[in-house]
Design a protein around this motif. Structure first.
Motif, mmCIF file in Angstrom:
data_model
loop_
_atom_site.group_PDB
_atom_site.id
_atom_site.type_symbol
_atom_site.label_atom_id
_atom_site.label_comp_id
_atom_site.label_asym_id
_atom_site.label_seq_id
_atom_site.Cartn_x
_atom_site.Cartn_y
_atom_site.Cartn_z
ATOM 1 N N UNK A 14 0.834 -1.210 0.000
ATOM 2 C CA UNK A 14 0.000 0.000 0.000
ATOM 3 C C UNK A 14 0.866 1.256 0.000
ATOM 4 N N UNK A 15 1.886 1.295 0.841
ATOM 5 C CA UNK A 15 2.762 2.471 0.898
ATOM 6 C C UNK A 15 3.537 2.633 -0.398
ATOM 7 N N UNK A 16 4.036 1.530 -0.959
ATOM 8 C CA UNK A 16 4.795 1.594 -2.214
ATOM 9 C C UNK A 16 3.940 2.098 -3.363
ATOM 10 N N UNK A 17 2.719 1.592 -3.470
ATOM 11 C CA UNK A 17 1.818 2.041 -4.542
ATOM 12 C C UNK A 17 1.448 3.506 -4.339
ATOM 13 N N UNK A 18 1.078 3.870 -3.114
ATOM 14 C CA UNK A 18 0.665 5.246 -2.839
ATOM 15 C C UNK A 18 1.799 6.229 -3.131
ATOM 16 N N UNK A 19 3.006 5.892 -2.728
ATOM 17 C CA UNK A 19 4.132 6.787 -2.973
ATOM 18 C C UNK A 19 4.433 6.888 -4.460
ATOM 19 N N UNK A 20 4.528 5.752 -5.145
ATOM 20 C CA UNK A 20 4.870 5.755 -6.574
ATOM 21 C C UNK A 20 3.854 6.538 -7.391
ATOM 22 N N UNK A 78 1.465 8.589 -6.251
ATOM 23 C CA UNK A 78 1.317 9.951 -5.732
ATOM 24 C C UNK A 78 2.393 10.895 -6.234
ATOM 25 N N UNK A 79 3.637 10.474 -6.177
ATOM 26 C CA UNK A 79 4.731 11.326 -6.655
ATOM 27 C C UNK A 79 4.646 11.511 -8.164
ATOM 28 N N UNK A 80 4.297 10.443 -8.888
ATOM 29 C CA UNK A 80 4.156 10.573 -10.338
ATOM 30 C C UNK A 80 3.064 11.582 -10.682
ATOM 31 N N UNK A 81 1.930 11.482 -10.016
ATOM 32 C CA UNK A 81 0.822 12.393 -10.267
ATOM 33 C C UNK A 81 1.211 13.830 -9.891
ATOM 34 N N UNK A 82 1.808 13.988 -8.720
ATOM 35 C CA UNK A 82 2.211 15.319 -8.258
ATOM 36 C C UNK A 82 3.205 15.958 -9.217
ATOM 37 N N UNK A 109 4.207 14.953 -12.425
ATOM 38 C CA UNK A 109 3.866 14.998 -13.854
ATOM 39 C C UNK A 109 2.621 15.808 -14.149
ATOM 40 N N UNK A 110 1.570 15.613 -13.371
ATOM 41 C CA UNK A 110 0.298 16.261 -13.675
ATOM 42 C C UNK A 110 0.218 17.651 -13.055
ATOM 43 N N UNK A 111 0.465 17.751 -11.778
ATOM 44 C CA UNK A 111 0.288 19.036 -11.100
ATOM 45 C C UNK A 111 1.423 20.005 -11.418
ATOM 46 N N UNK A 112 2.672 19.541 -11.316
ATOM 47 C CA UNK A 112 3.821 20.428 -11.560
ATOM 48 C C UNK A 112 4.227 20.510 -13.032
ATOM 49 N N UNK A 113 3.718 19.610 -13.854
ATOM 50 C CA UNK A 113 4.007 19.653 -15.276
ATOM 51 C C UNK A 113 5.384 19.152 -15.643
ATOM 52 N N UNK A 114 6.020 18.387 -14.771
ATOM 53 C CA UNK A 114 7.333 17.834 -15.062
ATOM 54 C C UNK A 114 7.213 16.571 -15.880
ATOM 55 N N UNK A 115 8.335 15.940 -16.136
ATOM 56 C CA UNK A 115 8.274 14.710 -16.913
ATOM 57 C C UNK A 115 9.066 13.617 -16.184
ATOM 58 N N UNK A 116 8.427 12.497 -16.047
ATOM 59 C CA UNK A 116 9.037 11.295 -15.509
ATOM 60 C C UNK A 116 8.800 10.192 -16.525
ATOM 61 N N UNK A 117 9.676 9.175 -16.557
ATOM 62 C CA UNK A 117 9.431 8.073 -17.477
ATOM 63 C C UNK A 117 8.089 7.421 -17.165
ATOM 64 N N UNK A 118 7.240 7.352 -18.185
ATOM 65 C CA UNK A 118 5.906 6.804 -17.935
ATOM 66 C C UNK A 118 5.942 5.290 -18.030
ATOM 67 N N UNK A 119 4.794 4.707 -18.233
ATOM 68 C CA UNK A 119 4.685 3.260 -18.280
ATOM 69 C C UNK A 119 5.351 2.711 -19.537
ATOM 70 N N UNK A 120 5.799 1.440 -19.511
ATOM 71 C CA UNK A 120 6.482 0.877 -20.683
ATOM 72 C C UNK A 120 5.535 0.746 -21.870
ATOM 73 N N UNK A 121 6.108 0.801 -23.048
ATOM 74 C CA UNK A 121 5.297 0.721 -24.268
ATOM 75 C C UNK A 121 5.384 -0.640 -24.938
ATOM 76 N N UNK A 122 6.080 -1.571 -24.347
ATOM 77 C CA UNK A 122 6.183 -2.894 -24.967
ATOM 78 C C UNK A 122 4.949 -3.626 -24.641
#
Length: 158
Positions: free
Chosen positions: A131-137, A139-143, A145-158
């Protein structure tokens, strides 16, 4: 961990923090005149690392003084093989995290790294670790990428 290991770690982290601060000050200021520029976050992280390393050194020193006063002179503690195995597992996990971050993406890689880290440090409690691992991963991605408009590697495309 042993007090010697903690002291050496605090010194190494202090030096890394100072280098981080020095390099962050080399980043150019914001082009728009904003007080928050590209160097604000790295500079803050460097300052936090320096302060936490000083705290670790102080706490280790204080613990050693208390032990010395309570027991008298003591022999240096040896790091057990279990602690070394845990350290090596976390170190290899961190290297794998860096290697797979671009390939697998931030959310999945961070989730796996945190889950391994939590289970290495304290076995059991798998549900709370997940639960903590999912929430952190997520949550930080959303914060970031979405809110701050930064870029992180998204989900794999394979």
């Amino acid at each position: 961990m042993s007090q010697t290991f903690d002291k050496m770690t605090s010194i190494v982290l202090f030096i890394i923090g100072i280098l981080f601060i020095a390099q962050a000050t080399q980043i150019s200021d914001s082009a728009y005149g904003s007080a928050v520029g590209p160097k604000t976050f790295p500079l803050a992280l460097g300052i936090v690392l320096v302060l936490l390393s000083l705290r670790l050194f102080y706490e280790t020193w204080r613990q050693a003084v208390k032990a010395r006063l309570a027991k008298g002179p003591e022999t240096p503690s040896k790091t057990s093989s279990i602690e070394i195995k845990k350290f090596l597992l976390l170190f290899v996990s961190a290297l794998a995290y860096v290697f797979f971050l671009e390939i697998v993406g931030y959310v999945i890689t961070t989730f796996i790294f945190l889950l391994i880290g939590f289970q290495t440090m304290e076995r059991g409690k798998i549900i709370s670790s997940v639960i903590i691992s999912v929430a952190f991963s997520v949550g930080i991605y959303y914060l970031f990428s979405v809110i701050l408009g930064g870029s992180l590697p998204s989900f794999p495309t394979f």
